[in-house]
Design an enzyme around this catalytic site. Structure first.
Site, PDB file in Angstrom:
ATOM      1  N   LYS A  80       0.845  -1.206   0.000  1.00 36.86           N
ATOM      2  CA  LYS A  80       0.000   0.000   0.000  1.00 36.86           C
ATOM      3  C   LYS A  80       0.876   1.250   0.000  1.00 36.86           C
ATOM      4  O   LYS A  80       1.880   1.304   0.708  1.00 36.86           O
ATOM      5  CB  LYS A  80      -0.912  -0.038   1.233  1.00 36.86           C
ATOM      6  CG  LYS A  80      -1.969   1.063   1.281  1.00 36.86           C
ATOM      7  CD  LYS A  80      -2.871   0.887   2.509  1.00 36.86           C
ATOM      8  CE  LYS A  80      -3.924   1.983   2.614  1.00 36.86           C
ATOM      9  NZ  LYS A  80      -4.734   1.849   3.853  1.00 36.86           N
ATOM     10  N   SER A 155      -9.759   2.239   3.041  1.00 34.29           N
ATOM     11  CA  SER A 155      -8.910   2.933   2.104  1.00 34.29           C
ATOM     12  C   SER A 155      -7.993   2.027   1.287  1.00 34.29           C
ATOM     13  O   SER A 155      -7.528   2.428   0.237  1.00 34.29           O
ATOM     14  CB  SER A 155      -8.043   3.934   2.863  1.00 34.29           C
ATOM     15  OG  SER A 155      -7.147   3.253   3.746  1.00 34.29           O
ATOM     16  N   SER A 179      -9.669  -0.241   7.183  1.00 34.34           N
ATOM     17  CA  SER A 179      -9.125  -0.170   5.825  1.00 34.34           C
ATOM     18  C   SER A 179      -8.436  -1.423   5.303  1.00 34.34           C
ATOM     19  O   SER A 179      -8.093  -1.492   4.126  1.00 34.34           O
ATOM     20  CB  SER A 179      -8.157   0.998   5.721  1.00 34.34           C
ATOM     21  OG  SER A 179      -8.889   2.188   5.663  1.00 34.34           O
TER      22      SER A 179
HETATM   23  N1  GLN Z   1     -12.896   4.256   6.319  1.00 33.88           N
HETATM   24  C1  GLN Z   1     -12.360   4.712   7.563  1.00 33.88           C
HETATM   25  C2  GLN Z   1     -12.035   6.167   7.468  1.00 33.88           C
HETATM   26  O1  GLN Z   1     -12.311   6.733   6.473  1.00 33.88           O
HETATM   27  C3  GLN Z   1     -11.155   3.890   7.948  1.00 33.88           C
HETATM   28  C4  GLN Z   1      -9.929   4.305   7.247  1.00 33.88           C
HETATM   29  C5  GLN Z   1      -8.741   3.459   7.606  1.00 33.88           C
HETATM   30  O2  GLN Z   1      -8.852   2.432   8.251  1.00 33.88           O
HETATM   31  N2  GLN Z   1      -7.582   3.927   7.193  1.00 33.88           N
HETATM   32  O3  GLN Z   1     -11.527   6.766   8.353  1.00 33.88           O
END
Ligand code: GLN
Length: 512
Positions: A80, A155, A179
């Site tokens: 990532k 994400s 994420s």
């Molecule tokens: N979707 C969640 C957010 O927008 C989690 C993001 C993540 O785990 N990096 O904060």
């Protein structure tokens, strides 16, 4: 050998060990696959063909020289783009870091290199890991390999899509609120968020430091276990790193795969299900529970009453920490610099112009939210209250662990939604993580494992949670579920993914 990319990482590792396959062949097969399908999927922001093949050659040479190699040596991986890679652009899905070339490797990346895992490329993500669909990437969205009109989660949609589309057998993700797990759920892959502190955060671009954790993505439980053991362990460069041995993930996965969950106490979280959850998601979840019951696990319902406040608490704590962490993008030290169009050029005006041009709308929304929550006069009401909720959630988990060994729920309330569907409705987007967020607030480990297809023929994820430092439970229960379901289906879930169109090689939509 045909279709090498369809094998699991453990199987690839075995063929490499037995000399039936070289890492160069295996890496080339994945680079070819990326070339064929990533124009359509756009899982990668950057591919690294020469570097990956050079690493593969080194892996083959080390094996030929009789070196004692780690289990996954020679198996390629995707990373990532939130993890620093020395000498290689690390964008975090943001314009502000579009041309940032770190001078160091994240600890987990260093471990991959030392263990001879060729890095195929850097995967797409929502900008600074804020989002649940990858649509907030500054470089265009990733698409779900099951349906190219749908989101791959976020994400870390790039890592999950790369693994789901057979572009990589393994990937690294990061999980602050879901994420790793939510993208895994909607792409039919396995994703694990380890116990907070179990994997080094050194070189992980910080979003919310008290919640962030790096973890593995793969197509089966054993493969995630192998990767977990490789990246885990104490790191003096991360002050929140746990100073204790790595979880025995592989042994636990094998135990589970052998069907051994007899006597294990499983708790269904009452608050994570029911209203707001898709019918097909709940049906597959219930059937999976039935499998655990038939293997001899005992199943009961557990109430975690504070979970209803988890999402609001997260959306105060996370933006507060992010607003502070992202203050470092000041146009002076590194990253983008934009001078103001008019007026004086001062540190303040340059900073303003740079941040206005360099950050996307969602990142700005969270910086504003976080700055407000931390401001004098509001701090106690917002940030302070959220921290108290965090304690209540931790207590809910502590109470649960007195009664059960693991807790379970659907990973995400719905299957993959359509691109664009939630883009104009931040709250709807935030709700995609309603079931994954309590885990990060409590610092405990969580896994998403595929449990079938919903009524819309899209994958459903089954979430397993365990007490802090008891990550091994995830692998045992996940392994048992995977083995039972695959026996019923006659094949892994991903074998049923519709074939991807043989898209053109990727030439647009990403950073080169
Ligand atoms: N979707 C969640 C957010 O927008 C989690 C993001 C993540 O785990 N990096 O904060």
């Amino acid at each position: 050998m045909s279709d090498l990319t369809r094998l699991g990482a453990a199987e690839m590792a075995r063929l490499l060990r037995d000399g039936e396959l070289s890492s160069v062949e295996l890496t080339q097969a994945h680079l070819d696959r990326i070339e064929a399908v990533d124009g359509a999927v756009h899982a990668f922001l950057q591919t690294l063909p020469e570097a990956a093949l050079a690493q593969a050659q080194a892996a083959d040479a080390a094996r030929a020289a009789g070196e004692d190699l780690p289990a996954l040596a020679g198996v390629p991986i995707a990373v990532k783009d939130v993890l620093a890679t020395k000498g290689l652009r690390t964008t975090c899905g943001s314009r502000i870091l579009e041309n940032w070339i770190p001078a160091y490797d994240a600890t987990v990346v260093r471990k991959l290199r030392q263990a001879h895992l060729p890095v195929l490329g850097k995967t797409n993500m929502d900008e600074f890991a804020m989002g649940s669909s990858t649509e907030h990437s500054a470089f265009g969205p990733t698409r779900n390999p099951w349906d190219l009109e749908r989101i791959p989660g976020g994400s870390g949609g790039g890592s999950a899509a790369a693994v789901g589309a057979f572009e990589a057998p393994l990937a690294l993700g990061s999980d602050t609120g879901g994420s790793i797990r939510q993208p895994a759920a909607v792409t039919g892959t396995v994703g694990v968020k380890p116990t907070y502190g179990a994997v080094s955060r050194y070189g992980l671009v910080a979003m919310a430091s008290s919640l962030d954790q790096v973890g593995p993505v793969a197509r089966n439980v054993l493969d995630t276990a192998l990767l977990h053991e490789l990246i885990g362990g104490h790191d003096p460069k991360d002050q929140t790193s746990l100073n204790e041995p790595v979880a025995r993930a592989v042994d636990a996965a094998r135990l589970g795969l052998g069907g051994d969950v007899k006597g294990l106490r499983v708790g269904i979280v009452r608050e994570l299900g029911g209203r707001g959850y898709q019918r097909g998601v709940l049906d597959r979840f219930d059937e999976a529970l039935g499998e655990l019951r038939s293997l001899g696990a005992s199943v009961r319902e557990i109430s975690c009453p504070s979970f209803r406040y988890a999402l609001p608490a997260y959306y105060l704590i996370m933006p507060s920490e992010a607003s502070s962490n992202l203050a470092r993008f000041d146009a002076m030290r590194y990253g983008l610099r934009v001078d103001p169009q008019t007026g004086p050029v001062t540190a303040e005006t340059v900073m303003g112009a740079t941040r206005a041009a360099g950050f996307g709308a969602e990142v700005k929304r969270r910086i504003i939210l976080g700055t407000y929550a931390l401001s004098a006069g509001y701090y106690d009401a917002y940030y302070g209250s959220a921290q108290k909720v965090r304690t209540l959630i931790q207590q809910d988990f502590e109470n649960a662990w007195e009664q059960v060994d693991v807790l379970v729920s659907p990973t995400s309330p719905t299957t993959a939604f359509k691109l664009g569907e939630k883009l104009d409705d931040p709250l709807a987007m935030y709700l995609a993580d309603v079931a994954t967020i309590p885990v990060n607030l409590a610092g405990i480990p969580g896994m998403s494992v595929p449990c079938g297809l919903a009524e819309d023929r899209l994958p459903v994820g089954f979430q397993i949670l365990a007490p802090a430092r008891a990550d091994a439970f995830l692998y045992q229960v996940g392994g048992a579920l995977e083995a039972a379901l695959e026996a019923k289906w006659g094949a892994p879930l991903l074998a049923r993914a519709p074939g991807l169109p043989q898209g053109p090689s990727r030439t647009e939509g990403g950073v080169k």
